[in-house]
Write a protein that holds these residues in place. Structure first.
Motif, mmCIF file in Angstrom:
data_model
loop_
_atom_site.group_PDB
_atom_site.id
_atom_site.type_symbol
_atom_site.label_atom_id
_atom_site.label_comp_id
_atom_site.label_asym_id
_atom_site.label_seq_id
_atom_site.Cartn_x
_atom_site.Cartn_y
_atom_site.Cartn_z
ATOM 1 N N ALA A 93 37.839 -18.135 69.548
ATOM 2 C CA ALA A 93 39.092 -18.086 70.431
ATOM 3 C C ALA A 93 40.269 -17.725 69.803
ATOM 4 N N ALA A 119 34.381 -21.606 73.374
ATOM 5 C CA ALA A 119 35.384 -20.740 72.842
ATOM 6 C C ALA A 119 35.715 -21.799 71.770
ATOM 7 N N ALA A 122 39.649 -23.337 69.152
ATOM 8 C CA ALA A 122 40.594 -23.307 70.179
ATOM 9 C C ALA A 122 41.920 -24.369 69.775
ATOM 10 N N GLU A 128 44.691 -20.029 72.698
ATOM 11 C CA GLU A 128 44.811 -19.725 73.992
ATOM 12 C C GLU A 128 44.631 -18.731 74.753
ATOM 13 N N VAL A 131 40.759 -17.987 74.845
ATOM 14 C CA VAL A 131 40.136 -18.963 75.756
ATOM 15 C C VAL A 131 39.887 -18.229 77.178
ATOM 16 N N ASP A 141 34.429 -20.795 83.330
ATOM 17 C CA ASP A 141 35.388 -21.478 82.535
ATOM 18 C C ASP A 141 34.885 -21.505 80.951
ATOM 19 N N PRO A 142 35.278 -21.082 79.890
ATOM 20 C CA PRO A 142 34.659 -21.300 78.639
ATOM 21 C C PRO A 142 34.949 -22.896 78.196
ATOM 22 N N PRO A 144 36.907 -25.127 75.677
ATOM 23 C CA PRO A 144 37.707 -24.926 74.697
ATOM 24 C C PRO A 144 37.066 -26.189 73.396
#
Length: 456
Positions: A93, A119, A122, A128, A131, A141-142, A144
């Motif tokens: 990330a 990600a 993170a 941010e 991500v 959506d990964p 974090p």
């Protein structure tokens, strides 16, 4: 049944081996800042908040000819993904998405293996942007994550659970497994409660020294014994006699202090604790302290009133002790209360029978499916409160271990659930699954949002 397999894939130096080490709980994989440290596939047994699976750490995926070393490493990585039940595709990330990440994503999209995008690195504001960029890779959506600091593991658990949580256990199977080994039964109590006399009566011989003097037993002594149940089956038992435990202020001699410490270690070793109380002296505060210690250590507890053959006003004594226990052991209601006599042997068979039944409940494992069917009914009957007007969204519960039964509740803001509601869930669980009065652990886990920062 073999555990499901999870493969970690990504370009070099994104933190795959760091996550691998965290999941297996050991530094099995070498970790360094330079890329390409991992070359061969490395496998280990992983445990993530109770989820058990096989984890495979792969070499960094590099777009090289198969004749080269990096190319051969890539072939190994591809084979690991093809063999896996699910792949964790890890990106950095902080570094953001680079062309090699996109190349890996294109390859993963045509494989048959499900993919979870992670990600890593993170933590803090620096990750941010990465991500957000990772969303464009096409895997949703990964998650974090900080593999180094352990942040984001709840969300990782949530994502992996559908692929690796196999409901192949049941309470009945766990009870059968618990019966395989000898029942580790520790007899504890204040000095001169009759612990050694009771064990001698069980064994049918004067194996332990007894007498009217308090404090004869100094060491915790383990004795293997075989009890015959009502069906004529021989049940192995390891009896543990312990030194009497007096109030701390009265424990003065160094030898007695060591004896008490040894008795406390015996509690840690045992599966079921029998707290023996002298019926001619009644219940004292020290008895409650010993019982509380056993429960705090997560041990199954049975309480026995000894010398019942010479007790006066037996009925009122029994009811008085039972009431005092319910009040003094508020965290666990209904601990089995038995009556025995070490002198005559009366009540011993019933005591051992209850001890085995209590161990069965203590060893019980409930499948996630059974748990969540109960959980849906429990929150429908009594929804969680909304502290500060913010609704608590409890998602699901899973058992992470037995002996004692331990559970984790996942959801949004579940860490704000008041103690009264936690007790409601535990008591409902006891009734539903027959845990009785054994200790039941229920902890709350709410996922952390990496984009929430202190406003200070």
């Amino acid at each position: 049944m073999p555990h499901p397999t999870v493969a970690i894939i990504g370009r070099p130096n994104v933190g795959k081996s760091t996550l691998f080490n965290r999941l297996v709980g050991k530094r099995l994989a070498l970790v360094d800042d330079q890329p390409g440290v991992t070359r061969d596939r490395r496998e280990g047994d992983a445990n993530l908040l109770g989820l058990e699976f096989r984890i495979v750490d792969t070499a960094g995926f590099e777009d090289q000819d198969v004749a080269t070393l990096p190319g051969r490493m890539r072939v190994q990585t591809e084979a690991a993904v093809e063999d896996a039940d699910v792949a964790l595709f890890m990106v950095d990330a902080r570094a953001g998405i680079v062309p090699l990440d996109e190349e890996i994503a294109r390859w993963l999209r045509v494989t048959s293996t499900p993919v979870i995008l992670v990600a890593n690195k993170a933590e803090g504001r620096a990750g941010e942007t990465g991500v957000i960029e990772a969303m464009a890779l096409g895997f949703g959506d990964p998650i974090p994550l900080s593999a180094e600091h352990g942040e984001g593991v709840v969300d990782l658990f949530d994502a992996l659970r559908p692929y690796v949580d196999r409901e192949d256990g049941s309470p009945e199977e766990s009870e059968e497994q618990a019966e395989d080994g000898p029942l580790k039964l520790a007899i504890v109590g204040r000095p001169n409660a009759g612990k050694s006399t009771l064990i001698n009566r069980m064994l049918g011989q004067d194996r332990l020294i007894t007498g009217p003097e308090a404090g004869i037993t100094r060491d915790s002594i383990a004795i293997d014994w075989s009890w015959t149940d009502g069906d004529g089956n021989e049940r192995p038992v390891r009896l543990i006699d312990t030194a009497g435990m007096r109030k701390k202020a009265r424990v003065q001699e160094k030898l007695e202090k060591l004896s008490v410490m040894d008795a406390l270690r015996a509690i840690d070793f045992a599966e079921v604790i029998v707290l023996l109380i002298d019926a001619t002296r009644g219940l004292e505060v020290q008895d409650l302290k010993i019982a509380d210690r056993a429960l705090q250590e997560g041990r199954a507890l049975v309480i026995a009133l000894n010398k019942w053959d010479v007790a006066e006003n037996a009925s009122s004594l029994f009811n008085g002790v039972k009431g005092a226990l319910d009040e003094g052991l508020a965290q666990v209601k209904g601990v089995p209360l038995m009556t025995v006599s070490g002198a005559t042997g009366k009540g011993i068979d019933q005591l051992i029978k209850v001890a085995f039944e209590t161990r069965d409940a203590w060893s019980r494992r409930i499948s996630t499916g059974q748990l969540n069917r109960w959980f849906e009914r429990a929150i429908e009957a009594n929804p969680p409160p909304a502290p500060g007007g913010k609704r608590i969204k409890a998602r699901y519960v899973t058992q992470v271990k037995s002996r004692p039964p331990s559970f984790v509740l996942f959801g949004t803001r579940v860490d704000q659930i008041p103690e009264s509601y936690r007790r409601y869930l535990v008591n409902s669980m006891r009734k539903e699954f027959g845990f009785g009065a054994v200790p039941v652990r229920l902890t709350m886990r709410a996922p952390k949002n990496p984009f929430d920062h202190d406003k200070n």
